[in-house]
Design a protein around this motif. Structure first.
Motif, PDB file in Angstrom:
ATOM      1  N   PRO A 128      40.503  46.499  37.878  1.00  0.00           N
ATOM      2  CA  PRO A 128      41.670  45.680  38.245  1.00  0.00           C
ATOM      3  C   PRO A 128      41.321  44.201  38.120  1.00  0.00           C
ATOM      4  O   PRO A 128      40.158  43.809  38.278  1.00  0.00           O
ATOM      5  CB  PRO A 128      41.925  46.076  39.707  1.00  0.00           C
ATOM      6  N   PRO A 129      42.306  43.349  37.840  1.00  0.00           N
ATOM      7  CA  PRO A 129      42.031  41.910  37.635  1.00  0.00           C
ATOM      8  C   PRO A 129      41.482  41.208  38.870  1.00  0.00           C
ATOM      9  O   PRO A 129      40.836  40.165  38.746  1.00  0.00           O
ATOM     10  CB  PRO A 129      43.400  41.349  37.229  1.00  0.00           C
ATOM     11  N   TYR A 130      41.722  41.781  40.055  1.00  0.00           N
ATOM     12  CA  TYR A 130      41.228  41.120  41.267  1.00  0.00           C
ATOM     13  C   TYR A 130      39.742  41.358  41.503  1.00  0.00           C
ATOM     14  O   TYR A 130      39.136  40.733  42.376  1.00  0.00           O
ATOM     15  CB  TYR A 130      42.016  41.587  42.495  1.00  0.00           C
ATOM     16  N   LEU A 131      39.116  42.271  40.740  1.00  0.00           N
ATOM     17  CA  LEU A 131      37.702  42.560  40.941  1.00  0.00           C
ATOM     18  C   LEU A 131      36.880  41.533  40.158  1.00  0.00           C
ATOM     19  O   LEU A 131      36.815  41.567  38.931  1.00  0.00           O
ATOM     20  CB  LEU A 131      37.380  43.979  40.469  1.00  0.00           C
ATOM     21  N   VAL A 132      36.261  40.592  40.878  1.00  0.00           N
ATOM     22  CA  VAL A 132      35.499  39.506  40.268  1.00  0.00           C
ATOM     23  C   VAL A 132      34.141  39.402  40.954  1.00  0.00           C
ATOM     24  O   VAL A 132      33.891  40.055  41.976  1.00  0.00           O
ATOM     25  CB  VAL A 132      36.255  38.163  40.387  1.00  0.00           C
ATOM     26  N   SER A 134      30.899  36.563  42.192  1.00  0.00           N
ATOM     27  CA  SER A 134      30.680  35.178  42.617  1.00  0.00           C
ATOM     28  C   SER A 134      29.273  34.740  42.232  1.00  0.00           C
ATOM     29  O   SER A 134      28.323  35.529  42.273  1.00  0.00           O
ATOM     30  CB  SER A 134      30.869  35.060  44.127  1.00  0.00           C
ATOM     31  N   LEU A 140      34.049  32.002  40.922  1.00  0.00           N
ATOM     32  CA  LEU A 140      34.339  33.403  40.638  1.00  0.00           C
ATOM     33  C   LEU A 140      34.500  33.615  39.144  1.00  0.00           C
ATOM     34  O   LEU A 140      35.088  32.794  38.439  1.00  0.00           O
ATOM     35  CB  LEU A 140      35.609  33.838  41.368  1.00  0.00           C
ATOM     36  N   PRO A 142      35.525  36.693  36.099  1.00  0.00           N
ATOM     37  CA  PRO A 142      36.030  38.051  35.834  1.00  0.00           C
ATOM     38  C   PRO A 142      34.944  38.906  35.187  1.00  0.00           C
ATOM     39  O   PRO A 142      33.997  38.387  34.584  1.00  0.00           O
ATOM     40  CB  PRO A 142      37.188  37.799  34.873  1.00  0.00           C
TER      41      PRO A 142
END
Length: 199
Positions: A128-132, A134, A140, A142
């Motif tokens: 999913p695009p929210y999984l990043v 750090s 953050l 991708p």
């Protein structure tokens, strides 16, 4: 599986299962030389005499071309009966079937192939695009799976895959560089770790 001889003929304590034969065949088909050999319909050997060899796998015959068969091996022993380990590829997707002790190994393999291709599908796993990740300094980035990954599911199944990220420590977050791994969970359990990279 337990082998007591190298040739596969019947002997006490010498046995395998349909599943083990399928797993072995899947690995063997990764070898391009092996894959080419088992897909060959006929071969002529010319030496002091000429020998004409015909593949006993009827799935490779022109009348069965629609099956998409590309191997692998037929066999017969008194204990195993007429058997086949077969492979077919359609739309770039391979299915391997095994039929043991059959009355008609070709017909049984065709039934298994038609069932598999009609009833199952390959589902691509995606992040999913929210999984990043750090870099530790608030930046953050991708991520993406290092290689495409597909799961083979029945068409009537509606599984939800939940990714769990394990980030590697240290290292610069440069595009294409390793970033850790991810595991996908679903109602059936957890899938093996899949490497991820920075996008």
């Amino acid at each position: 599986t337990h082998f007591v001889n190298p040739h596969g003929l019947d002997e006490d304590g010498h046995y395998s299962s349909a599943y083990d034969l399928a797993v072995t065949a899947r690995k063997a088909m990764e070898n391009p030389v092996f894959a080419k050999m088992v897909a060959t319909r006929s071969w002529t050997i010319r030496a002091s005499r000429t020998f004409y060899l015909i593949n006993s796998n009827f799935l490779l015959r022109p009348q069965n071309e629609s099956i998409g068969a590309d191997g692998i091996k037929t066999g017969f022993t008194d204990d195993a009966g007429d058997s086949i380990v077969a492979s077919a590829t359609r739309d770039g997707r391979r299915v391997i079937v095994v039929a043991l002790d059959t009355a008609d190994r070709t017909a049984e393999a065709i039934k298994l192939f038609n069932y598999a291709f009609a009833s199952f599908q390959w589902v691509e796993l995606a992040l999913p695009p929210y999984l990043v990740i750090s870099d530790g300094n608030g930046k953050l980035r991708p991520i993406a799976l290092k290689e495409p990954r597909f799961e083979y599911l029945a068409k009537w199944e509606n599984r939800r895959f939940i990714p769990v990220l394990k980030q590697d420590g240290g290292g610069e977050l440069q595009p294409g560089k390793p970033a850790g791994s991810v595991r996908f969970w679903n109602a059936q359990g957890v899938l093996p770790e899949i490497p991820v990279v920075v996008r």
